[in-house]
Design a protein around this motif. Structure first.
Motif, PDB file in Angstrom:
ATOM      1  N   PHE B 203      -8.237   6.589  12.886  1.00 34.51           N
ATOM      2  CA  PHE B 203      -8.571   6.519  11.471  1.00 34.51           C
ATOM      3  C   PHE B 203      -8.560   7.899  10.827  1.00 34.51           C
ATOM      4  O   PHE B 203      -9.083   8.096   9.736  1.00 34.51           O
ATOM      5  CB  PHE B 203      -9.953   5.879  11.269  1.00 34.51           C
ATOM      6  CG  PHE B 203     -10.003   4.443  11.691  1.00 34.51           C
ATOM      7  CD1 PHE B 203      -8.935   3.593  11.452  1.00 34.51           C
ATOM      8  CD2 PHE B 203     -11.117   3.933  12.333  1.00 34.51           C
ATOM      9  CE1 PHE B 203      -8.978   2.263  11.845  1.00 34.51           C
ATOM     10  CE2 PHE B 203     -11.168   2.603  12.725  1.00 34.51           C
ATOM     11  CZ  PHE B 203     -10.093   1.770  12.479  1.00 34.51           C
ATOM     12  N   VAL B 261     -10.723  -1.435   6.795  1.00 35.47           N
ATOM     13  CA  VAL B 261     -10.697   0.034   6.920  1.00 35.47           C
ATOM     14  C   VAL B 261      -9.590   0.681   6.089  1.00 35.47           C
ATOM     15  O   VAL B 261      -9.842   1.566   5.302  1.00 35.47           O
ATOM     16  CB  VAL B 261     -10.610   0.540   8.387  1.00 35.47           C
ATOM     17  CG1 VAL B 261     -10.666   2.068   8.426  1.00 35.47           C
ATOM     18  CG2 VAL B 261     -11.732  -0.039   9.224  1.00 35.47           C
ATOM     19  N   TYR B 262      -8.315   0.267   6.269  1.00 36.19           N
ATOM     20  CA  TYR B 262      -7.260   0.976   5.543  1.00 36.19           C
ATOM     21  C   TYR B 262      -6.355   0.055   4.721  1.00 36.19           C
ATOM     22  O   TYR B 262      -5.373   0.516   4.148  1.00 36.19           O
ATOM     23  CB  TYR B 262      -6.415   1.810   6.516  1.00 36.19           C
ATOM     24  CG  TYR B 262      -5.916   1.021   7.710  1.00 36.19           C
ATOM     25  CD1 TYR B 262      -4.913   0.065   7.559  1.00 36.19           C
ATOM     26  CD2 TYR B 262      -6.473   1.222   8.973  1.00 36.19           C
ATOM     27  CE1 TYR B 262      -4.485  -0.671   8.653  1.00 36.19           C
ATOM     28  CE2 TYR B 262      -6.036   0.481  10.065  1.00 36.19           C
ATOM     29  CZ  TYR B 262      -5.051  -0.464   9.901  1.00 36.19           C
ATOM     30  OH  TYR B 262      -4.623  -1.193  10.963  1.00 36.19           O
ATOM     31  N   GLY B 263      -6.646  -1.233   4.683  1.00 32.09           N
ATOM     32  CA  GLY B 263      -5.808  -2.160   3.924  1.00 32.09           C
ATOM     33  C   GLY B 263      -5.849  -1.866   2.434  1.00 32.09           C
ATOM     34  O   GLY B 263      -6.763  -1.198   1.942  1.00 32.09           O
ATOM     35  N   HIS B 264      -4.851  -2.358   1.721  1.00 34.52           N
ATOM     36  CA  HIS B 264      -4.760  -2.178   0.271  1.00 34.52           C
ATOM     37  C   HIS B 264      -4.715  -0.708  -0.112  1.00 34.52           C
ATOM     38  O   HIS B 264      -5.097  -0.327  -1.220  1.00 34.52           O
ATOM     39  CB  HIS B 264      -5.926  -2.875  -0.450  1.00 34.52           C
ATOM     40  CG  HIS B 264      -6.097  -4.287  -0.022  1.00 34.52           C
ATOM     41  ND1 HIS B 264      -5.247  -5.304  -0.409  1.00 34.52           N
ATOM     42  CD2 HIS B 264      -6.987  -4.867   0.832  1.00 34.52           C
ATOM     43  CE1 HIS B 264      -5.624  -6.431   0.166  1.00 34.52           C
ATOM     44  NE2 HIS B 264      -6.666  -6.198   0.929  1.00 34.52           N
ATOM     45  N   GLY B 265      -4.290   0.120   0.802  1.00 34.61           N
ATOM     46  CA  GLY B 265      -4.221   1.548   0.542  1.00 34.61           C
ATOM     47  C   GLY B 265      -2.829   2.083   0.788  1.00 34.61           C
ATOM     48  O   GLY B 265      -1.864   1.631   0.175  1.00 34.61           O
ATOM     49  N   PRO B 266      -2.724   3.032   1.731  1.00 30.61           N
ATOM     50  CA  PRO B 266      -1.430   3.661   1.985  1.00 30.61           C
ATOM     51  C   PRO B 266      -0.426   2.663   2.575  1.00 30.61           C
ATOM     52  O   PRO B 266      -0.812   1.631   3.116  1.00 30.61           O
ATOM     53  CB  PRO B 266      -1.765   4.746   3.016  1.00 30.61           C
ATOM     54  CG  PRO B 266      -3.029   4.297   3.655  1.00 30.61           C
ATOM     55  CD  PRO B 266      -3.783   3.564   2.598  1.00 30.61           C
ATOM     56  N   ASP B 270       3.405   5.560   5.564  1.00 30.88           N
ATOM     57  CA  ASP B 270       2.575   6.751   5.334  1.00 30.88           C
ATOM     58  C   ASP B 270       1.463   6.852   6.374  1.00 30.88           C
ATOM     59  O   ASP B 270       1.191   7.917   6.922  1.00 30.88           O
ATOM     60  CB  ASP B 270       1.938   6.711   3.932  1.00 30.88           C
ATOM     61  CG  ASP B 270       2.933   7.099   2.846  1.00 30.88           C
ATOM     62  OD1 ASP B 270       4.061   7.506   3.203  1.00 30.88           O
ATOM     63  OD2 ASP B 270       2.583   6.987   1.657  1.00 30.88           O
ATOM     64  N   PHE B 271       0.812   5.717   6.635  1.00 31.48           N
ATOM     65  CA  PHE B 271      -0.310   5.724   7.576  1.00 31.48           C
ATOM     66  C   PHE B 271       0.181   6.039   8.987  1.00 31.48           C
ATOM     67  O   PHE B 271      -0.497   6.737   9.756  1.00 31.48           O
ATOM     68  CB  PHE B 271      -1.031   4.372   7.541  1.00 31.48           C
ATOM     69  CG  PHE B 271      -2.432   4.412   8.101  1.00 31.48           C
ATOM     70  CD1 PHE B 271      -3.463   5.004   7.383  1.00 31.48           C
ATOM     71  CD2 PHE B 271      -2.721   3.861   9.336  1.00 31.48           C
ATOM     72  CE1 PHE B 271      -4.759   5.053   7.900  1.00 31.48           C
ATOM     73  CE2 PHE B 271      -4.017   3.906   9.865  1.00 31.48           C
ATOM     74  CZ  PHE B 271      -5.027   4.503   9.136  1.00 31.48           C
TER      75      PHE B 271
END
Lengths: 215, 379
Positions: B203, B261-266, B270-271
């Motif tokens: 993360f 944790v990281y959804g709806h983001g990068p 990119d991630f």
């Protein structure tokens, strides 16, 4: 000794009036610092260019992107900051706040800051004192007394240049201020500035952490 | 080197169907993942611990005990055990029982927990997080190493003449890791006791992981447990494997885009660039994972996050299958290729700790303190 000035402009259009004001402030601070016999290096951050990175950081539990890490280091390495935002809904813009939210809580300790804002009407001018100033005070920054507000009509009016000059002089005075001799009467209450991008080297020895806990 | 999987134990609806498993189904899916891990030759299964929805992992030793009964070789671990809000007295008992039941196939990873309300639910204050981690773990070490404990701290009722039962299997406490993403104090804690340090890795950006591991290694050496490159390091990883990179991405993308944790983001791309996430072929996963050692040094344990984000159980089991049969055999071989002789391949296990005998540093509450006082000149 060369001083570092970091200029943050959160304007959205191209060209933006916030950037226009930021450039005027930059020139004035540069002139005021060199007038005091010191050199100045300027870095400009266009927050708009970081919009994607900021959204990424906010949606990954705070993981800084490479671009944000670079900017965070620039911020904390600066000797002073000029912060310019457009006024949206009676406050700084959301994008501007996103940028500030992306800084470490210790990023601006003792940092001299000049706050400035632009808007379509002078009726918003208290945004500087009701929103910008408390925000930077919370970050333990030193906000200079003169804030610079430019409504659209100010760009063609007398008075703006004078306010720019006064604010720049106040900021420059803090930038070239002579610090006490290193190690002489250190201030135990001063909190070190941290960008938050790297892992600090100065780890507290475990014996001290364990004191009073070992039973 | 040890390889395994670690589970967060989340209930997440499958974004492609909207269906979520029941709590019972999710617990069962975790069990099946653990059994599959053993079946395909992985070494470790670690469960998280949470006390709030949407998680089902509130009682790790119950679950690990059940898995222990149905496995032969699998090492049972945690990711993480909440050293802040659990009573160390209960941790000492629970994991000692698990040691006895499983024939010593236990180690555990201490963590502070990142859910604010958990602290008050268990009568604690999150502002004392580091303090609690320090005090509770030290007490745990004593409970596992001293037959009778007299103890008084700041966060718990004092203990007078207390004996933890059962004593650890063969009088040998389990090996302990400390997991932390950002707290340097926790890396310092792991180094002080000569314990393992585990970085979640998945993360956060790898430059950060590298610095945290370096700090732990430097301090491990400082406290006299060995050279920096002999410190015991574990890393998390996150993969999704397909026949082709395009196929892996096509399948995994909706799960990524909606993941906790990281959804709806990068974007997935990119991630993947910023973190160790690798979505692609067996070869790509192998190459990326081998690259971890380039920045953390030769290390001892690699755990993968596989069962999350609402992936269907059959897909999870298939991923573990590919991992165990195609990825890990290559990783085992290649990771050893570059490892210097003086750097351990594996973390300590129950067998190696027992073999080291009762006088080994592992049996001291504070091996570093003993060493520091030994170095101080007599006055």
């Amino acid at each position: 000794m060369t001083r570092r000035l970091l200029v943050v402009s959160a304007g959205l259009s191209e060209p933006s009036s916030s950037r226009l004001l930021a450039d005027q402030l930059t020139d004035a601070v540069r002139a005021a610092v060199t007038a005091r016999g010191e050199d100045v290096v300027v870095d400009v951050v266009e927050v708009r260019e970081l919009a994607h990175d900021l959204a990424t950081m906010m949606t990954t539990g705070g993981m800084p992107t490479p671009a944000l890490s670079r900017v965070r280091d620039l911020v904390s390495a600066a000797d002073a900051v000029v912060a310019v935002t457009p006024v949206f809904g009676a406050s700084y813009s959301g994008l501007f706040k996103l940028f500030v939210d992306a800084l470490d809580t210790d990023a601006l300790n003792g940092m001299p800051v000049l706050v400035a804002a632009t808007a379509g009407t002078a009726r918003h001018s208290l945004v500087l004192d009701h929103a910008m100033r408390p925000l930077f005070t919370h970050y333990r920054a030193v906000v200079v007394p003169t804030g610079v507000f430019a409504a659209t009509e100010d760009f063609g009016a007398a008075g703006l240049a004078e306010r720019v000059g006064r604010a720049a002089a106040e900021l420059a005075a803090l930038m070239v201020r002579t610090e006490g001799v290193e190690g002489f009467a250190p201030d135990p209450a001063a909190r070190p500035r941290r960008s938050g991008t790297g892992v600090p080297d100065d780890v507290t020895p475990f014996e001290r952490l364990l004191r009073g806990h070992s039973g | 080197m040890q390889f395994g999987i670690f589970s967060v134990g989340d209930i997440t609806p499958d974004p492609t169907t909207g269906e979520a498993p029941s709590e019972g189904q999710r617990i069962d899916a975790m069990t099946r993942a653990a059994l599959k891990a053993e079946e395909v030759g992985l070494d470790v299964f670690a469960t998280g611990e949470h006390h709030n929805p949407p998680f089902v992992v509130s009682s790790p030793t119950t679950h690990l005990g059940w898995i222990a009964a149905r496995t032969e070789r699998l090492l049972l671990s945690t990711s993480t055990t909440l050293i802040t809000t659990n009573d160390p007295v209960k941790i000492a008992e629970d994991y000692a029982v698990l040691q006895h039941l499983s024939g010593g196939r236990v180690d555990l990873m201490m963590g502070r927990g990142n859910t604010g309300p958990v602290y008050p639910w268990f009568g604690k204050d999150i502002r004392d997080g580091i303090d609690l981690a320090v005090e509770n773990y030290h007490l745990l070490r004593r409970l596992w190493r001293e037959p009778v404990v007299n103890w008084q701290g700041r966060h718990r009722t004092p203990l007078h003449g207390y004996t933890s039962t059962p004593a650890p299997l063969d009088g040998t406490p389990p090996f302990v890791w400390h997991g932390s993403i950002r707290s340097t104090e926790i890396a310092e804690q792991a180094a002080y006791y000569g314990d393992g340090f585990f970085h979640n890795h998945i993360f956060w950006n790898k430059e950060h992981t590298e610095q945290m591991v370096k700090l732990y290694r430097r301090r491990f050496e400082h406290y006299g447990h060995g050279a920096a490159d002999q410190a015991v390091v574990g890393l998390g990883g996150q993969v999704f494997i397909g026949e082709t990179e395009a196929e892996a991405k096509r399948f995994f993308r909706p799960y990524f885009d909606n993941a906790p944790v990281y959804g709806h983001g990068p974007s997935l791309e990119d991630f993947s660039a910023m973190t160790p996430l690798t979505v692609g072929t067996v070869e790509q996963v192998v190459e990326r994972t081998l690259g971890f050692a380039d920045y953390v040094g030769d290390y001892q344990r690699q755990l993968f996050l596989i069962d999350h984000a609402g992936l269907p159980t059959d897909v999870v089991l298939e991923q573990i299958e590919i991992l165990g049969r195609e990825v890990v055999p290559v990783l085992r071989r290649e990771f050893e290729r570059g490892r210097p002789a003086h750097v351990p391949s594996d973390p300590p296990t129950h067998a190696t700790l027992v073999a080291a005998g009762p006088d080994a540093a592992h049996h001291q509450v504070e091996p570093a303190r003993a060493r520091i006082s030994a170095e101080e000149p007599a006055v």
